[in-house]
Design a protein around this motif. Structure first.
Motif, PDB file in Angstrom:
ATOM      1  N   PRO A   3      12.439  -7.833  24.329  1.00  0.00           N
ATOM      2  CA  PRO A   3      11.296  -8.756  24.245  1.00  0.00           C
ATOM      3  C   PRO A   3      11.711 -10.218  24.175  1.00  0.00           C
ATOM      4  N   VAL A   4      12.863 -10.488  23.566  1.00  0.00           N
ATOM      5  CA  VAL A   4      13.352 -11.871  23.515  1.00  0.00           C
ATOM      6  C   VAL A   4      13.718 -12.344  24.921  1.00  0.00           C
ATOM      7  N   MET A   5      14.377 -11.468  25.689  1.00  0.00           N
ATOM      8  CA  MET A   5      14.774 -11.804  27.056  1.00  0.00           C
ATOM      9  C   MET A   5      13.560 -12.051  27.941  1.00  0.00           C
ATOM     10  N   PHE A   6      12.635 -11.086  27.982  1.00  0.00           N
ATOM     11  CA  PHE A   6      11.451 -11.243  28.828  1.00  0.00           C
ATOM     12  C   PHE A   6      10.518 -12.323  28.295  1.00  0.00           C
ATOM     13  N   GLY A   7      10.459 -12.465  26.973  1.00  0.00           N
ATOM     14  CA  GLY A   7       9.637 -13.523  26.394  1.00  0.00           C
ATOM     15  C   GLY A   7      10.153 -14.906  26.760  1.00  0.00           C
ATOM     16  N   THR A   8      11.480 -15.063  26.751  1.00  0.00           N
ATOM     17  CA  THR A   8      12.083 -16.340  27.173  1.00  0.00           C
ATOM     18  C   THR A   8      11.758 -16.616  28.633  1.00  0.00           C
ATOM     19  N   ALA A   9      11.909 -15.595  29.468  1.00  0.00           N
ATOM     20  CA  ALA A   9      11.632 -15.768  30.899  1.00  0.00           C
ATOM     21  C   ALA A   9      10.178 -16.139  31.162  1.00  0.00           C
ATOM     22  N   ALA A  10       9.264 -15.571  30.368  1.00  0.00           N
ATOM     23  CA  ALA A  10       7.834 -15.794  30.607  1.00  0.00           C
ATOM     24  C   ALA A  10       7.336 -17.127  30.064  1.00  0.00           C
ATOM     25  N   THR A  11       7.945 -17.608  28.986  1.00  0.00           N
ATOM     26  CA  THR A  11       7.414 -18.799  28.303  1.00  0.00           C
ATOM     27  C   THR A  11       8.246 -20.055  28.505  1.00  0.00           C
ATOM     28  N   ALA A  12       9.439 -19.935  29.082  1.00  0.00           N
ATOM     29  CA  ALA A  12      10.389 -21.059  29.115  1.00  0.00           C
ATOM     30  C   ALA A  12       9.838 -22.284  29.840  1.00  0.00           C
ATOM     31  N   VAL A  13       9.243 -22.086  31.015  1.00  0.00           N
ATOM     32  CA  VAL A  13       8.770 -23.237  31.803  1.00  0.00           C
ATOM     33  C   VAL A  13       7.661 -23.979  31.065  1.00  0.00           C
ATOM     34  N   THR A  14       6.702 -23.240  30.520  1.00  0.00           N
ATOM     35  CA  THR A  14       5.615 -23.875  29.767  1.00  0.00           C
ATOM     36  C   THR A  14       6.155 -24.589  28.533  1.00  0.00           C
ATOM     37  N   PHE A  15       7.050 -23.915  27.807  1.00  0.00           N
ATOM     38  CA  PHE A  15       7.618 -24.490  26.582  1.00  0.00           C
ATOM     39  C   PHE A  15       8.379 -25.778  26.846  1.00  0.00           C
ATOM     40  N   THR A  16       9.278 -25.759  27.824  1.00  0.00           N
ATOM     41  CA  THR A  16      10.095 -26.951  28.087  1.00  0.00           C
ATOM     42  C   THR A  16       9.266 -28.097  28.658  1.00  0.00           C
ATOM     43  N   THR A  17       8.163 -27.779  29.338  1.00  0.00           N
ATOM     44  CA  THR A  17       7.329 -28.833  29.912  1.00  0.00           C
ATOM     45  C   THR A  17       6.704 -29.693  28.817  1.00  0.00           C
ATOM     46  N   TRP A  18       6.176 -29.043  27.737  1.00  0.00           N
ATOM     47  CA  TRP A  18       5.585 -29.860  26.671  1.00  0.00           C
ATOM     48  C   TRP A  18       6.604 -30.302  25.633  1.00  0.00           C
ATOM     49  N   PHE A  19       7.673 -29.532  25.444  1.00  0.00           N
ATOM     50  CA  PHE A  19       8.672 -29.879  24.424  1.00  0.00           C
ATOM     51  C   PHE A  19       9.620 -30.978  24.895  1.00  0.00           C
ATOM     52  N   LEU A  20      10.040 -30.911  26.145  1.00  0.00           N
ATOM     53  CA  LEU A  20      10.998 -31.878  26.681  1.00  0.00           C
ATOM     54  C   LEU A  20      10.352 -32.899  27.605  1.00  0.00           C
ATOM     55  N   GLY A  21       9.203 -32.574  28.147  1.00  0.00           N
ATOM     56  CA  GLY A  21       8.551 -33.475  29.103  1.00  0.00           C
ATOM     57  C   GLY A  21       8.569 -32.883  30.500  1.00  0.00           C
ATOM     58  N   GLY A  22       7.601 -33.297  31.315  1.00  0.00           N
ATOM     59  CA  GLY A  22       7.474 -32.751  32.660  1.00  0.00           C
ATOM     60  C   GLY A  22       8.683 -32.987  33.534  1.00  0.00           C
TER      61      GLY A  22
END
Length: 479
Positions: free
Chosen positions: A291-310
């Motif tokens: 779940p950590v692996m698939f969860g990272t794959a599913a949420t990474a783009v959304t997470f980094t967009t707001w956390f680090l910037g577009g």
């Protein structure tokens, strides 16, 4: 685990600030310099650390041996520092003659020597080897907090990359230098060096540094040499590795937590229990890592967009591609980190790591010219998978490939379903923190329902544990 987590988590605190302030280009230069330094620190100083910890731990109750080990290790680290500095200088001067990335950033790359000296002064190997874990733990936490405060005060524009690296070097020297003032006086009563046999042991321990960190740094180095105009992607890669590292440390720790019981069963020479424990360990790690692996794959783009910037959206893409490492390293911890080592097959473990690193270099040379940084990631994943397959072959007496498939298939199917549900359900959602929170909750619910429906043995075990604790609580309450 606490020492490793502090070293992993605290640098994430200023990550978003640094990326916003420095920007893509300057942070790429920072990542380039740090990565170049880290590979030389790892090769020339890293192998000494594990040897020192093991030697000190074995001699803990023989006070006369501790000073001798300390000064031998220190002398060897000094020699390796000089050799590493010369090798780094040669690389920078050689590459600057034809590589634009090295030529344009020569002044910044010179700060690598400052960082190497700071790493040499690190005495955490002594404190960990003598079971004084509090000292390096507090030192690491306090100095990283000071560093964070200085970053917020001094690093203000995209032109401050040099200042940031200089601060890092100074803080590393000061922080590690403070450890020296806490050394016991007995160490200085007798300063003596041992035989060349200790040096030989130190040189043969180089294989202990072979692992995912060296593999990723090797790929990063090859990218800077073969694709000199991709420093922006080096910054993305560094950020992706930092963010994924938290999950990797936690999953590997779950695998290592089964080691004491594994050691006890192995000493009892109980073959049936050993097979059962291996099955349980693989299942625990898989159930947690999937779940950590698939969860990272599913949420990474959304997470980094707001956390680090577009601008740093591609960091999420790299995190997604790197996510299989989470599961692979968890499996390798069980096979190579436990069974093969306890079975006295250290040579097999070392051979697979050497073979994996050589394959990583070869595939990097083949893939990077065509695929750039993604070529380095493909090489890394293939190398780690090869290591897993070879170690699984030599561990076949306790666990076969078919058994791995039988144990892990239900979790992989559920994890894949969880990934698809998250992607489909939140495809057009805006990149907000609330979206990431919803994705995580949705993924947890889907995964939990999935493993319940597939009748995972872990659910039964968890229910039995809950019932046992409930009975204990009721008895205390009734009294």
């Amino acid at each position: 685990m606490s020492y490793e987590l502090i070293n992993v988590i605290i640098p994430l605190i200023p990550l978003s600030y640094l990326l916003h302030v420095l920007g893509v280009q300057s942070y790429g230069v920072v990542a380039f310099t740090i990565g170049l330094t880290d590979i030389f620190v790892l090769i020339f100083l890293g192998s000494m650390n594990l040897l020192a910890q093991l030697s000190l731990n074995n001699a803990l109750y023989e006070d006369q041996k501790v000073p001798k080990i300390f000064w031998n290790v220190l002398f060897m680290r000094l020699m390796m520092l000089i050799l590493g500095g010369l090798a780094l200088s040669f690389l920078i001067n050689w590459a600057s003659g034809w590589n634009i990335s090295y030529l344009q950033n020569q002044s910044t790359l010179k700060l690598s020597y400052l960082l190497m000296i700071g790493s040499f002064l690190d005495l955490s190997w002594y404190y960990l080897g003598t079971r004084q874990k509090t000292r390096p733990l507090l030192q690491a936490a306090s100095m990283k907090i000071v560093f964070l405060m200085l970053i917020l005060i001094t690093v203000k524009t995209s032109n401050d990359a040099y200042r940031y690296l200089f601060l890092m070097g100074v803080i590393r020297i000061v922080g590690n230098g403070l450890m020296w003032f806490s050394l016991p006086r007995e160490l200085f009563n007798e300063i003596s060096l041992g035989s060349w046999r200790f040096l030989k042991t130190g040189l043969t321990s180089v294989t202990t540094i072979l692992g995912v960190e060296l593999f990723s740094l090797t790929g990063q180095l090859l990218v800077t040499l073969l694709k000199p105009y991709t420093l922006d992607w080096i910054g993305y890669y560094q950020a992706a590795l930092q963010l994924n590292q938290v999950s990797i440390v936690v999953v590997v720790t779950v695998g290592l937590s089964t080691m004491p019981r594994f050691y006890q069963i192995y000493r009892e020479n109980n073959y049936n229990k050993l097979i059962e424990h291996i099955d349980n360990a693989v299942e625990y790690v898989t159930a947690f890592a999937v779940p950590v692996m698939f969860g990272t794959a599913a949420t990474a783009v959304t997470f980094t967009t707001w956390f680090l910037g577009g601008t740093f959206k591609d960091v999420g893409l790299l995190m997604t591609v790197l996510s299989p490492l989470i599961l692979l390293l968890g499996w390798n911890t069980i096979l190579g980190g436990q069974f093969l080592r306890l079975a006295g097959k250290n040579n097999i473990v070392h051979a697979t790591l050497v073979l994996g690193w050589l394959l990583n270099v070869l595939l990097g040379l083949l893939f990077i010219p065509k695929y750039g940084l993604f070529g380095a990631i493909y090489a890394l994943l293939i190398s780690e998978f090869l290591i897993f397959l070879i170690q699984l072959f030599y561990a076949r007496e306790v666990i076969a490939f078919g058994r791995i498939v039988a144990i892990t298939s239900k979790y992989l199917v559920t994890g894949l379903l969880m990934y698809l549900v998250i992607i489909v359900s939140t495809y057009n959602w805006p990149a907000y923190p609330s979206t990431t929170v919803f994705q995580l909750i949705l993924g947890f619910v889907v995964y939990l329902i999935g493993i319940v429906l597939l009748r995972s043995p872990l659910i039964t075990k968890a229910w039995l544990i809950i019932r046992a604790y409930t009975k204990v609580i009721r008895r205390r309450y009734n009294k």
